[in-house]
Design a protein around this motif. Structure first.
Motif, PDB file in Angstrom:
ATOM      1  N   UNK A  83       0.819  -1.216   0.000  1.00 31.77           N
ATOM      2  CA  UNK A  83       0.000   0.000   0.000  1.00 31.77           C
ATOM      3  C   UNK A  83       0.852   1.265   0.000  1.00 31.77           C
ATOM      4  N   UNK A  84       2.084   1.149  -0.449  1.00 29.36           N
ATOM      5  CA  UNK A  84       2.982   2.303  -0.451  1.00 29.36           C
ATOM      6  C   UNK A  84       2.459   3.403  -1.373  1.00 29.36           C
ATOM      7  N   UNK A  85       2.754   4.628  -1.028  1.00 31.35           N
ATOM      8  CA  UNK A  85       2.352   5.772  -1.842  1.00 31.35           C
ATOM      9  C   UNK A  85       3.361   6.885  -1.623  1.00 31.35           C
ATOM     10  N   UNK A  86       3.173   7.986  -2.340  1.00 31.67           N
ATOM     11  CA  UNK A  86       4.050   9.142  -2.172  1.00 31.67           C
ATOM     12  C   UNK A  86       3.195  10.385  -1.954  1.00 31.67           C
TER      13      UNK A  86
ATOM     14  N   UNK B  73      10.677  23.101  -7.050  1.00 34.79           N
ATOM     15  CA  UNK B  73      10.214  21.713  -7.004  1.00 34.79           C
ATOM     16  C   UNK B  73       9.579  21.427  -5.648  1.00 34.79           C
ATOM     17  N   UNK B  74       8.572  20.582  -5.639  1.00 32.42           N
ATOM     18  CA  UNK B  74       7.942  20.159  -4.392  1.00 32.42           C
ATOM     19  C   UNK B  74       8.737  19.006  -3.781  1.00 32.42           C
ATOM     20  N   UNK B  75       9.026  19.052  -2.487  1.00 33.06           N
ATOM     21  CA  UNK B  75       9.624  17.879  -1.840  1.00 33.06           C
ATOM     22  C   UNK B  75       8.609  16.742  -1.870  1.00 33.06           C
ATOM     23  N   UNK B  76       9.055  15.551  -2.208  1.00 31.78           N
ATOM     24  CA  UNK B  76       8.143  14.410  -2.230  1.00 31.78           C
ATOM     25  C   UNK B  76       8.586  13.387  -1.184  1.00 31.78           C
ATOM     26  N   UNK B  77       7.612  12.825  -0.499  1.00 23.58           N
ATOM     27  CA  UNK B  77       7.867  11.884   0.587  1.00 23.58           C
ATOM     28  C   UNK B  77       7.356  10.503   0.192  1.00 23.58           C
ATOM     29  N   UNK B  78       8.150   9.498   0.467  1.00 20.08           N
ATOM     30  CA  UNK B  78       7.744   8.112   0.241  1.00 20.08           C
ATOM     31  C   UNK B  78       7.071   7.595   1.497  1.00 20.08           C
ATOM     32  N   UNK B  79       5.804   7.202   1.351  1.00 22.57           N
ATOM     33  CA  UNK B  79       5.069   6.631   2.472  1.00 22.57           C
ATOM     34  C   UNK B  79       5.027   5.128   2.298  1.00 22.57           C
TER      35      UNK B  79
END
Length: 245
Positions: A73-76, A86-92
């Motif tokens: 169920x991983x998402x970002x 640029x937007x910082x993106x986080x790995x969930x």
């Protein structure tokens, strides 16, 4: 491909040209590599160019099936842009949700000289009763409340001050376009610039802590990510329609 500004679909660009050939090559790369483009929440577009109001989704996580087998169920999540375009993106990656933490102390707060005094004063005025463990528990609660009040009165107030600093910097720079700046204006611009940079550095510390990123060296990202191409048949069909562009 030679073009690192490539997107996958036309709806991933606004006010900029969509290159079907580059998108097709990128989608083939993802399909042949048996990778998955994780679903992203937050900001729809991760890149914003002020000149021309151009928006694009240029940042994403591509993962392999080994990762998905552990975190199905991983998402970002794309966060708000601040100083960068640029937007910082986080790995969930974790699926557990234990609710909000009872208390969170951001490391950047420790750089504020006044916090030490707040903690010492809160501890000195505290009076507790009962068993040692109950006294200790109530002391932590009292300290938590003192820090929270300090944060509201100090940190949140500073955010408003930063906005004023940035506005003043913009005014000075606008004035420089039509006339020479005075010595006082140049000195003020320099002082405000240092304050804004210092605040941005502390925000970066907060971002790193909130994202729970693992960094091998402070300031250097852990670049050991996913390099092996493995089977991803259960997700492969999901991306085939992208090849139509």
């Amino acid at each position: 491909m030679g073009d690192f500004n490539v997107v996958r679909r036309p709806d991933e660009r606004i006010n900029s040209e969509f290159c079907a050939r580059s998108a097709n090559e990128f989608n083939k790369f993802i399909l042949n590599g048996e990778l998955t483009d994780l679903k992203m929440g937050g900001q729809k577009f991760t890149y914003f160019k002020t000149l021309g109001g151009k928006l694009s989704k240029l940042d994403r996580f591509l993962v392999c099936s080994n990762f998905l087998s552990v975190y199905p169920l991983a998402s970002s999540f794309a966060m708000n842009r601040d100083l960068s375009d640029h937007s910082p993106i986080i790995l969930r990656a974790r699926n557990e949700d234990f609710g909000p933490p009872p208390f969170k102390l951001l490391n950047s707060w420790l750089l504020n000289d006044k916090l030490d005094g707040v903690i010492k004063e809160a501890c000195s005025v505290f009076r507790g009763y009962g068993t040692p463990d109950i006294i200790f528990l109530n002391k932590l609660k009292h300290l938590k409340l003192a820090i929270r009040n300090w944060k509201i009165n100090t940190i949140d107030k500073e955010l408003k001050e930063v906005d004023e600093w940035k506005k003043r910097i913009a005014e000075i720079e606008m004035g420089a376009e039509s006339r020479p700046l005075t010595i006082n204006e140049m000195k003020e611009r320099s002082i405000l610039g240092v304050k804004v940079d210092d605040h941005a550095r502390r925000l970066a510390m907060n971002l790193k802590q909130r994202a729970k990123l693992k960094w091998e060296i402070d300031g250097d990202e852990n670049t050991r990510f996913f390099h092996n191409y493995v089977n991803n048949r259960n997700r492969k069909n999901h991306d085939k329609w992208c090849l139509e562009y």
